[in-house]
Design an enzyme around this catalytic site. Structure first.
Site, PDB file in Angstrom:
ATOM      1  N   HIS A  86      67.162 -15.347 -12.038  1.00 36.35           N
ATOM      2  CA  HIS A  86      68.440 -16.071 -11.878  1.00 36.35           C
ATOM      3  C   HIS A  86      68.522 -16.796 -10.538  1.00 36.35           C
ATOM      4  CE1 HIS A  86      70.378 -15.066 -15.591  1.00 36.35           C
ATOM      5  NE2 HIS A  86      70.129 -13.786 -15.425  1.00 36.35           N
ATOM      6  N   ASP A 142      67.547  -8.945 -11.956  1.00 31.87           N
ATOM      7  CA  ASP A 142      67.620  -8.787 -13.409  1.00 31.87           C
ATOM      8  C   ASP A 142      67.010  -9.998 -14.104  1.00 31.87           C
ATOM      9  OD1 ASP A 142      69.810 -10.300 -12.342  1.00 31.87           O
ATOM     10  OD2 ASP A 142      70.799 -10.225 -14.291  1.00 31.87           O
ATOM     11  N   GLU A 143      66.630  -9.787 -15.370  1.00 35.05           N
ATOM     12  CA  GLU A 143      66.199 -10.868 -16.267  1.00 35.05           C
ATOM     13  C   GLU A 143      65.225 -11.841 -15.590  1.00 35.05           C
ATOM     14  OE1 GLU A 143      70.099 -12.298 -17.534  1.00 35.05           O
ATOM     15  OE2 GLU A 143      70.110 -10.863 -19.190  1.00 35.05           O
ATOM     16  N   VAL A 144      64.133 -11.269 -15.057  1.00 37.43           N
ATOM     17  CA  VAL A 144      63.119 -12.118 -14.419  1.00 37.43           C
ATOM     18  C   VAL A 144      62.213 -12.663 -15.529  1.00 37.43           C
ATOM     19  CG1 VAL A 144      61.430 -12.288 -12.549  1.00 37.43           C
ATOM     20  CG2 VAL A 144      63.228 -10.557 -12.442  1.00 37.43           C
TER      21      VAL A 144
END
Length: 467
Positions: A86, A142-144
């Site tokens: 992100h 998060d959410e790499v």
């Protein structure tokens, strides 16, 4: 749940500081003990980082005033700066594009470049400099997405024993170590989704559990409670001393959701209370109630903060009291000035007296009735579909009967909605900057109003052509 952080996602429709200052006493009264501030592009970065600032970014003076007011209310502040995934608000800029994990995608940072770590450290240092007496600092992670898909990563992964998990952990460790060296009194927090699927052995050997506290997030109304308890036990065995939970009070039920379904979010909190009751008390640090404003830097806005405040109130009170009852509902209604608060529908009959309640009232009216009333008039009125169809409009053919049976209704509907929209615009100006108001209007108001305006314009042209 003795620590309850309210997450303010400032990467979309960031409220004016004056509005946030009005909201802080209410948050405290409802049971918040702190704020999780996700600044993204609203932080007043300077020097080479200045280009990260959005046009509506806060000034240092505004943030100091807000932080001072939060302290006065007894609220802890935990800043959140993304440091891996992100990272769109940084990596979209040409000047930082060379630090992308995948050349074409601005979401993830390349963990192999020293300059990536230097960039993250510079961002953290600037945010730290504006805050006093911090206990925690959230470094995101998060959410790499696409990790391991960059050219340098592909080469690194070809070496023996190297895995995407180890690559992820090595970057988290590097950022957390950096923070520990410079700010030994501050504990880093990370979102846990990249860690969940890793083996105990991989996590334990990485050294990460000694450096960070994971924040386990799940925004569903039906959490796998047993699975979460087992995950906490696993994290404990790996060496994590404490864990956080993260629920949601808004921004988790649809990317372009405009109204908050309180019932969903209340059930989410009650599920987390179940997890807490089955976990060792000494392992829980607290819970963050997330209030997402966009799903990512490039997505549309979801529910605005004033729209989500009744949900936040219900959620905070449920967590503070260990459940939800008629008595707690009455307390929420008193604090919000909203008798008859509806939990399972979007409409509460009363207006509310909390800061921004007029925004909620008008957004509800528009979300429920604007599109449906315009569609009803244009698609289900037989005089429009029968005597003023696209064929008629294009050729400026009009029967006088249409003027009698349609034009007054169309003019009346247009002026009615124009008045509502002007009221909403005035209410929103007390809370938001112009760019947020424009964006919300273009997404939620203009499509229907412009459709109605176009028909009225075609009507005028057809009348002129007939005369």
């Amino acid at each position: 749940m003795w620590r309850r952080l309210v997450h303010l996602d400032l990467k979309g429709a960031a409220p004016r500081v004056q509005y946030l200052e009005q909201v802080l006493p209410l948050l405290r009264a409802l049971g918040a003990t702190g704020l999780l501030l996700e600044y993204e592009d609203t932080f007043p970065y300077t020097g080479p980082l200045e280009l990260l600032q959005a046009p509506h970014a806060y000034s240092p003076e505004e943030l100091r005033a807000l932080l001072s007011r939060a302290r006065a209310q007894g609220l802890d502040v935990v800043p959140l700066v993304q440091s891996f995934g992100h990272m769109e608000f940084v990596l979209k800029h040409r000047e930082f594009a060379h630090l992308r994990e995948v050349k074409a995608l601005p979401n993830a940072l390349n963990p192999h470049k020293e300059e990536s770590l230097a960039l993250v450290k510079a961002m953290i240092d600037q945010v730290m400099a504006l805050h006093e007496d911090l206990k925690w600092f959230h470094i995101g992670c998060d959410e790499v997405y696409c990790l391991g898909e960059g050219e340098e990563s592909k080469q690194w992964l070809q070496q023996q024993n190297n895995t995407p998990e180890k690559l992820c952990l090595s970057h988290i460790k590097a950022v957390a170590t950096c923070l520990a060296w410079s700010y030994p009194m501050v504990t880093p927090i990370v979102w846990d989704d990249m860690l969940r699927g890793m083996s105990e052995e991989t996590l334990a050997e990485s050294g990460v559990p000694q450096l960070v506290q994971p924040m386990i997030w799940d925004y569903a109304a039906d959490i796998d409670v047993v699975g979460k308890v087992q995950l906490i036990e696993k994290y404990r065995r790996c060496g994590f001393s404490k864990v956080w939970f993260a629920s949601a009070f808004k921004g988790a039920t649809g990317v372009n959701q405009s109204l908050t379904l309180i019932g969903h979010h209340l059930r989410n909190q009650l599920e987390w209370l179940q997890v807490a009751s089955r976990s060792p008390a000494d392992v829980l640090e607290g819970i963050a109630l997330t209030g997402w404003q966009r799903y990512d830097h490039f997505s549309v806005l979801c529910e605005l903060l004033p729209v989500g405040i009744p949900s936040l109130a219900v959620c905070l009170q449920a967590l503070k009291n260990g459940g939800y009852s008629e008595k707690i509902k009455e307390n929420v209604e008193n604090l919000l000035g909203m008798p008859n608060l509806e939990i399972d529908t979007f409409t509460s009959p009363s207006l509310g007296t909390f800061p921004g309640s007029n925004v909620l009232t008008l957004v509800t009216q528009i979300s429920f009735h604007l599109k449906s009333s315009v569609d009803e008039l244009l698609e289900r009125n037989r005089y429009v579909t029968g005597w003023f169809s696209p064929y008629h409009r294009k050729r400026k053919i009009i029967h006088p009967i249409v003027l009698h049976h349609f034009q007054p209704d169309a003019v009346s509907l247009f002026s009615k909605w124009n008045a509502v929209v002007q009221d909403l615009q005035a209410a929103m100006e007390q809370v938001f900057h112009r760019c947020a108001i424009e964006e919300w209007m273009e997404e939620n108001v203009h499509p229907s109003l412009q459709k109605l305006q176009q028909v009225l314009d075609d009507l005028e042209e057809a009348i002129r052509a007939q005369n």
